[in-house]
Scaffold this active site. Structure first.
Site, mmCIF file in Angstrom:
data_model
loop_
_atom_site.group_PDB
_atom_site.id
_atom_site.type_symbol
_atom_site.label_atom_id
_atom_site.label_comp_id
_atom_site.label_asym_id
_atom_site.label_seq_id
_atom_site.Cartn_x
_atom_site.Cartn_y
_atom_site.Cartn_z
ATOM 1 N N THR A 15 0.849 -1.199 0.000
ATOM 2 C CA THR A 15 0.000 0.000 0.000
ATOM 3 C C THR A 15 0.883 1.248 0.000
ATOM 4 O OG1 THR A 15 -1.725 -1.153 1.227
ATOM 5 C CG2 THR A 15 -1.813 1.248 1.272
ATOM 6 N N TRP A 20 2.589 1.649 -3.339
ATOM 7 C CA TRP A 20 1.662 2.102 -4.389
ATOM 8 C C TRP A 20 1.659 3.636 -4.452
ATOM 9 C CZ3 TRP A 20 -2.622 5.291 -4.354
ATOM 10 C CH2 TRP A 20 -3.430 5.270 -5.499
ATOM 11 N N HIS A 21 1.823 4.262 -3.288
ATOM 12 C CA HIS A 21 1.748 5.728 -3.248
ATOM 13 C C HIS A 21 2.952 6.399 -3.883
ATOM 14 C CE1 HIS A 21 -1.547 4.997 -0.440
ATOM 15 N NE2 HIS A 21 -1.918 6.224 -0.696
ATOM 16 N N GLY A 22 4.077 5.704 -3.974
ATOM 17 C CA GLY A 22 5.230 6.329 -4.609
ATOM 18 C C GLY A 22 6.467 5.472 -4.522
ATOM 19 N N PHE A 31 0.723 9.437 -8.540
ATOM 20 C CA PHE A 31 0.239 8.067 -8.354
ATOM 21 C C PHE A 31 -0.187 7.512 -9.716
ATOM 22 C CE2 PHE A 31 -1.211 9.628 -3.968
ATOM 23 C CZ PHE A 31 0.103 9.677 -3.557
#
Lengths: 367, 469
Positions: free
Chosen positions: B316, B319-321, B469
């Site tokens: 998670t 996924w953001h960066g 994103f």
């Protein structure tokens, strides 16, 4: 109100706003310039396969859509009003209003900017002044924040430190303190500059220290064109205009003023500038790199070389009775290396006169 | 193209809505697809090809998986699913994470493989996850494969949720793609939701973003300034992201879709567990359904359960960066969730006030990590927050900014709770109150739209966080 009627109203009203301004954006003729912001507005970008594929059409179109939006100035005013009055922000784009004066936040003190300015001045001193019998002076013009910011709870420069740092970096120049000669009423409410008619005390302080004769004999002529200063447009708020004046000395008629940039004669006051974007440019035609004022009937025989910013344009007319020859040099527009070909520096008084705004943001000075 | 831009509002959206409602029903998806491709290509025309390839493989594999499933060829269907997942994740990995892996490889091995320096295609994380969910849904038979390529492409590229979510699952809107209802009531509700989201973004988030930037640009930090920054950042990111979700949901309604909710007042949470049930809900449920549960969820030995949580939260965060900050940010929440499940929850549920304080501090600290340029920067800011640095307690700049943003911060803090919504609901229960609300709604929405327009016309400051994103 029945729910379905509310639904119709929501769609009808919002749709009208969207469609109305869409059509306005498309149908209304494009404006070339914004008088309030004093800049050219973006124009419709060229739409070709190349500009679309490299994305430049899209980014330019965004600017164009913003710049040419119908009622743009009204919308900017609404934004300023909401920010300042509803959200109670203390400034809008760093512009604030205090004691009915508009000013722009300028903080903190930039050491690097001061050092850069001092370096520029020192290079000039080393190159032209050190061995030419010149007497060098430094004076700093406080900007409006000096009188307004701290008193009204806004962050402000440390002016004492500014003076101390610059004077210590320029030991070859005698410092002339003109801070006590000024107060906030000596500045325009809507502009960054000082008022010419309020500079008598400054002229006296400068000439006294430079040991130049000075005659306070002048009259003040009020000009009836309303003067909306640079902060008027930036603030986007409705304000009363300032009044702009000019001082007239008896010797002004005998002065010969040459724009050395174009080698042409010019006037002390360019009245046509009153109808242009920046009426303050009336004083010695505004942004000029090198001006020579000759007054054969001056009380003093010496020559003054004034390194200055735009504040110097309105001060110079006061000094015409004190010096036979005055060079006004704006090193934002001319490289100092060229000055040796145009000015004979020997035995002159040299005054570096700059506003704190320029000193704290000195990248525009050429080195 | 940003929703919160003059180009979008007064050129793109107006034209699209007009055309959409004029054309007959069979052409509506074509209009939406064309509009979505224009919307996407406006920012990065060259990445349209990438999106088209990704969509094409998703479409093809979807049909193939369904065909193989129907023929009872389970293994072949599984291989097809694995292929499409690998393809989608591979594309995402290449464009988003390649440089991160090269950097770390270089750091570990001492090699100096040159970085690829690829610009991140807008919305790639969102549309990749939608394609993944589609493929898995088809494999699981929770939704039939979409045979119409225009409908499929419309689902993937649908501009209202393309660049910032919510992550709409295929099974949730499969029916609406072919048969959806357009009513005045729905359009009005969508308009209201869109304008509220737009106002959240432009009138609150963008202004709080200015305060955040003021902190980042200032050399004169103080403890007060650090707290101002991080509170402003937490509110900024909430209003920015939830504003975009509101706009997406509102636009969805205007075009006849019903997108899932993405935020539910996360800052009133009394535990990290609750926070993640309220924050970016579509992402949380995506990871739950497509990663956590396939890993075995909590129906496994305890050590495996915690490993599953760890994997889910690390991914998670990732996924953001493509940065260690985001991984640490994810793991931070993973650790908190484990601790809560083991010990904390029973106490936090007993003492709600303690839960709110604990959650607020945990979330603020997490956002310091999230927003920092690097991990050392994050640790330095956290040290300053709690007074272990060398900065003074206050300074004139922080006092000035506090006074200048006080009204906005107070308003944002209140608006981040259900207080205003509850008050409106209470008012609506009384006939007079209901009449007032109904009468006031249209002019208030118009006023908001005009004020937003004024802010957009005035300023060029309009960055959008979720582009990365």
């Amino acid at each position: 109100m029945p729910k379905h009627l509310k639904d119709y109203m929501v769609i009808g009203l919002c749709g009208t706003v969207l469609l109305g301004f869409s059509l306005g954006s498309i149908l209304l003729p494009d404006q070339e310039t914004s008088l309030t912001e004093r800049r050219r507005l973006a124009q419709a970008p060229e739409c070709t396969l190349g500009t679309i594929s490299d994305g430049s059409f899209m980014s330019k179109f965004e600017d164009y859509a913003l710049d040419q939006f119908p009622l743009r100035d009204r919308f900017r005013s609404l934004k300023a009003l909401v920010s300042l009055n509803v959200m109670q922000k203390k400034d809008n784009h760093d512009i604030y209003i205090a004691d009915q004066f508009v000013s722009k936040l300028d903080y903190p003190l930039s050491d690097s900017s001061l050092l850069y300015a001092a370096d520029v001045f020192s290079n000039i001193y080393d190159r032209y002044l050190a061995d030419s019998g010149c007497t060098t002076y430094l004076s700093i013009i406080p900007d409006k924040n000096y009188f307004l910011a701290e008193k009204n709870g806004y962050p402000a420069l440390d002016y004492e430190q500014l003076v101390q740092k610059l004077t210590s970096e320029m030991p070859y120049a005698s410092y002339i303190d003109i801070f006590p000669c000024l107060d906030i009423d000596d500045y325009y409410r809507t502009d960054t500059h000082w008022k010419q008619e309020a500079l008598g005390a400054v002229a006296i302080a400068l000439t006294q220290q430079m040991q130049a004769p000075y005659s306070n004999n002048h009259s003040t002529v009020a000009i009836h064109t309303p003067f909306y200063g640079v902060y008027y447009g930036q603030s986007a708020l409705s304000m009363q205009p300032d009044q702009i004046c000019k001082i007239v000395k008896p010797c002004h008629d005998r002065c010969t003023i040459t724009d050395l940039e174009t080698n042409s004669q010019m006037e002390m006051y360019d009245m046509e500038k009153l109808n242009e974007a920046d009426p303050y440019e009336m004083y010695l035609s505004g942004s000029k790199s090198l001006i020579h004022i000759e007054n054969p009937s001056a009380q003093g025989e010496k020559q003054l070389i004034l390194f200055r910013d735009s504040f110097g344009s309105s001060l110079a007319p006061y000094l015409t009775s004190s010096y036979q020859s005055i060079y006004l040099v704006d090193i934002r527009y001319i490289h100092p290396n060229l000055l040796g070909q145009l000015i004979d520096f020997s035995d002159s008084d040299v005054l570096f006169l700059y506003s704190s705004l320029i000193l704290n943001n000195s990248t525009t000075l050429k080195k | 193209m940003l929703f919160s831009s003059i180009t979008f509002l007064y050129f793109f959206l107006t034209a699209v809505i007009l055309i959409y409602y004029i054309v007959p029903k069979p052409l509506k998806n074509t209009v939406l697809l064309a509009a979505s491709l224009l919307f996407y290509g406006w920012g990065e025309p060259r990445y349209l090809i990438l999106m088209a390839i990704t969509m094409l493989q998703g479409y093809g594999f979807g049909l193939l998986i369904q065909y193989l499933k129907n023929k009872g060829k389970q293994t072949a269907a599984k291989i097809s699913l694995a292929a499409t997942v690998l393809f989608s994740v591979g594309i995402l990995g290449y464009f988003k994470y390649a440089d991160f892996f090269i950097q770390n490889w270089n750091a570990v091995t001492g090699m100096s493989i040159p970085l690829l320096r690829i610009a991140l295609p807008i919305g790639i994380s969102f549309y990749t996850f939608q394609i993944l969910s589609y493929s898995v849904d088809v494999y699981r038979k929770t939704a039939p494969a979409q045979k119409n390529p225009i409908n499929f492409a419309t689902y993937i590229a649908l501009f209202p949720q393309l660049i910032a979510g919510p992550i709409v699952r295929y099974c949730d809107i499969a029916k609406e793609l072919t048969d959806r209802e357009h009513t005045i009531s729905k359009a009005s509700e969508g308009t209201r939701r869109f304008i509220i989201g737009l106002s959240k973004k432009v009138l609150v988030a963008n202004l709080l973003g200015e305060l955040v930037n003021a902190y980042k640009e200032s050399q004169a930090h103080s403890i007060l300034f650090v707290w101002l920054y991080i509170i402003a950042y937490a509110l900024h990111i909430y209003f920015d992201f939830s504003g975009y979700s509101d706009m997406a949901i509102g636009l969805g309604k205007i075009f006849g879709f019903q997108f899932c909710e993405n935020f539910n007042y996360p800052y009133i949470s009394s535990s990290a567990t609750e926070f993640w049930r309220r924050w970016h809900m579509s992402l949380g449920t995506w990871f739950r359904d497509y990663v956590y549960i396939p890993l075995g969820g909590n129906r496994v030995p305890k050590w495996r359960w915690f490993l599953n949580i760890f994997i889910v939260w690390m991914t998670t965060g990732f996924w953001h960066g493509a940065s260690w900050n985001f991984i640490v940010w994810g793991i931070f929440f993973g650790v908190l969730l484990c601790l809560e499940k083991l010990v904390l929850l029973r106490y936090l549920e007993k003492w709600k006030w303690l839960g709110h304080i604990y959650t607020a501090i945990a979330v603020l600290v997490s956002f310091v990590v999230f927003d920092a340029a690097s991990l050392p920067d994050a640790f330095a800011t956290i040290r300053d927050m709690f007074g272990f640095g060398t900065i003074p307690m206050t300074n004139p700049e922080s006092f000035y900014l506090l006074r200048s943003y006080a009204v906005l911060l107070i308003f944002a803090a209140i608006a981040a709770t259900p207080l205003l919504k509850t008050a409106a609901k209470q008012l609506a229960k009384k006939p007079v109150g209901n009449a007032i609300l109904r009468f006031a709604e249209p002019p208030v929405l118009v006023m908001l739209l005009i004020t937003v327009t004024a802010f957009l016309v005035d300023g060029s400051f309009n960055p959008f966080l979720y582009f990365r994103f």
